[in-house]
Write a protein that holds these residues in place. Structure first.
Motif, PDB file in Angstrom:
ATOM      1  N   LEU A  19       0.971  -1.197   0.186  1.00 36.48           N
ATOM      2  CA  LEU A  19       0.054   0.144  -0.132  1.00 36.48           C
ATOM      3  C   LEU A  19       0.991   1.266   0.054  1.00 36.48           C
ATOM      4  N   SER A  20       1.959   1.352   0.700  1.00 35.12           N
ATOM      5  CA  SER A  20       2.761   2.463   1.009  1.00 35.12           C
ATOM      6  C   SER A  20       3.473   2.692  -0.391  1.00 35.12           C
ATOM      7  N   ALA A  21       4.055   1.413  -1.171  1.00 35.90           N
ATOM      8  CA  ALA A  21       4.776   1.685  -2.292  1.00 35.90           C
ATOM      9  C   ALA A  21       3.731   2.501  -3.409  1.00 35.90           C
ATOM     10  N   ALA A  22       2.641   1.963  -3.461  1.00 33.08           N
ATOM     11  CA  ALA A  22       1.412   2.032  -4.212  1.00 33.08           C
ATOM     12  C   ALA A  22       1.105   3.747  -4.356  1.00 33.08           C
ATOM     13  N   LEU A  52      -2.002  -8.953   5.252  1.00 28.59           N
ATOM     14  CA  LEU A  52      -1.014  -9.580   6.382  1.00 28.59           C
ATOM     15  C   LEU A  52      -0.332  -8.401   6.896  1.00 28.59           C
ATOM     16  N   PRO A  53       0.199  -8.613   7.938  1.00 31.30           N
ATOM     17  CA  PRO A  53       0.871  -7.606   8.828  1.00 31.30           C
ATOM     18  C   PRO A  53       1.799  -6.764   8.286  1.00 31.30           C
ATOM     19  N   ARG A  54       2.881  -7.396   7.241  1.00 31.76           N
ATOM     20  CA  ARG A  54       3.845  -6.627   6.395  1.00 31.76           C
ATOM     21  C   ARG A  54       3.579  -6.658   4.942  1.00 31.76           C
TER      22      ARG A  54
END
Length: 288
Positions: A19-22, A52-54
């Protein structure tokens, strides 16, 4: 009908893996990507990712949706290129991607000249060290320091950009090559062709400092801290620097102009291409 924006955010997630990279790719916040993903899953009434957590790996259905979405995205970009390629207008925005050294130290200084010639065209010069996708319209035209390989693109060699070894005119060891100390790139750029050439030129002599880009190398060299490699078109004009004698092979990357084949007949694109070709005439003096 699905919301294309939801699908576009899902494609970015599928391509980047998180999500952060997107969010970084799309220049939005993390919450926006998460909200768009949930909206798409609600539209399709199926789960597309494992939370998932990571990590956020795609489910089996998510992988199938991603494959189809990529085809849709490619078609959408194809429609944009087709429309631009057939347009006869001499107005609009054209994005030119170039390596940072050429973007900041060469093309940025030509903006007024271009605007005077084509006041209806808004030229955007994008400084990018990494190669971008012309198929995805990340830029309309690209200037690159290596020969392009994508079969969908057309390319033209503009010339070469010779480098030399430089130091401040006040550098205390300028006349004592055995005592030269070098300014090189930091570890993240260790595998670049220029870094390898500089380390070969240093030939075991010490590295006094490391920086992340050519502009920083230029500024560091002016302080007298050491020797570095700089493009001759830039450093030869700096009265505070001196080019040092160097008998081994020079570093001379090729300069290439690249665009997608769909755009080569566009009038507005041709105007920018012609300007770039004319402006880079000095670099062709290096060609045999």
């Amino acid at each position: 009908m699905m919301d294309w924006e939801n699908l576009r955010h899902f494609v970015a997630l599928g391509q980047t893996g998180s999500l952060s990279a997107a969010a970084r790719l799309l220049k939005v916040d993390h919450a926006t990507v998460s909200r768009r993903l949930q909206a798409l899953e609600g539209e399709l009434k199926t789960r597309l990712v494992e939370r998932l957590p990571r990590s956020t790996p795609l489910t089996e259905v998510g992988q199938q949706v991603l494959a189809l979405a990529l085809q849709m995205q490619a078609s959408a970009y194809g429609i944009e290129r087709l429309a631009l390629g057939q347009s006869s207008q001499m107005s609009g925005k054209v994005t030119l991607s170039a390596p940072p050294i050429l973007a900041s130290q060469f093309f940025a200084g030509l903006m007024q000249t271009f605007h005077a010639l084509h006041p209806g065209i808004r030229l955007a010069v994008s400084s990018q060290a990494q190669q971008i996708s012309l198929s995805r319209r990340e830029a309309d035209i690209a200037v690159r320091l290596s020969r392009p390989k994508d079969a969908a693109n057309v390319a033209r060699k503009l010339g070469t950009m010779p480098f030399g070894l430089y130091a401040s005119k006040d550098y205390v060891h300028a006349r004592s090559p055995s005592q030269w100390q070098f300014i090189t790139y930091e570890e993240s750029l260790a595998e670049t062709a220029l870094q390898r050439w500089m380390l070969a030129a240093a030939n075991g002599r010490p590295v006094v400092c490391e920086v992340s880009d050519i502009v920083s190398q230029h500024m560091a060299a002016r302080t007298g801290v050491g020797v570095t490699a700089l493009p001759r078109f830039l450093a030869d004009k700096d009265a505070t620097l001196q080019r040092l004698p160097f008998e081994d092979a020079e570093f001379e990357p090729e300069i290439w102009l690249v665009l997608h084949a769909d755009l080569q007949n566009s009038r507005v694109i041709r105007a920018v291409i012609d300007f770039v070709v004319n402006a880079t005439e000095p670099f062709r003096e290096q060609l045999p």
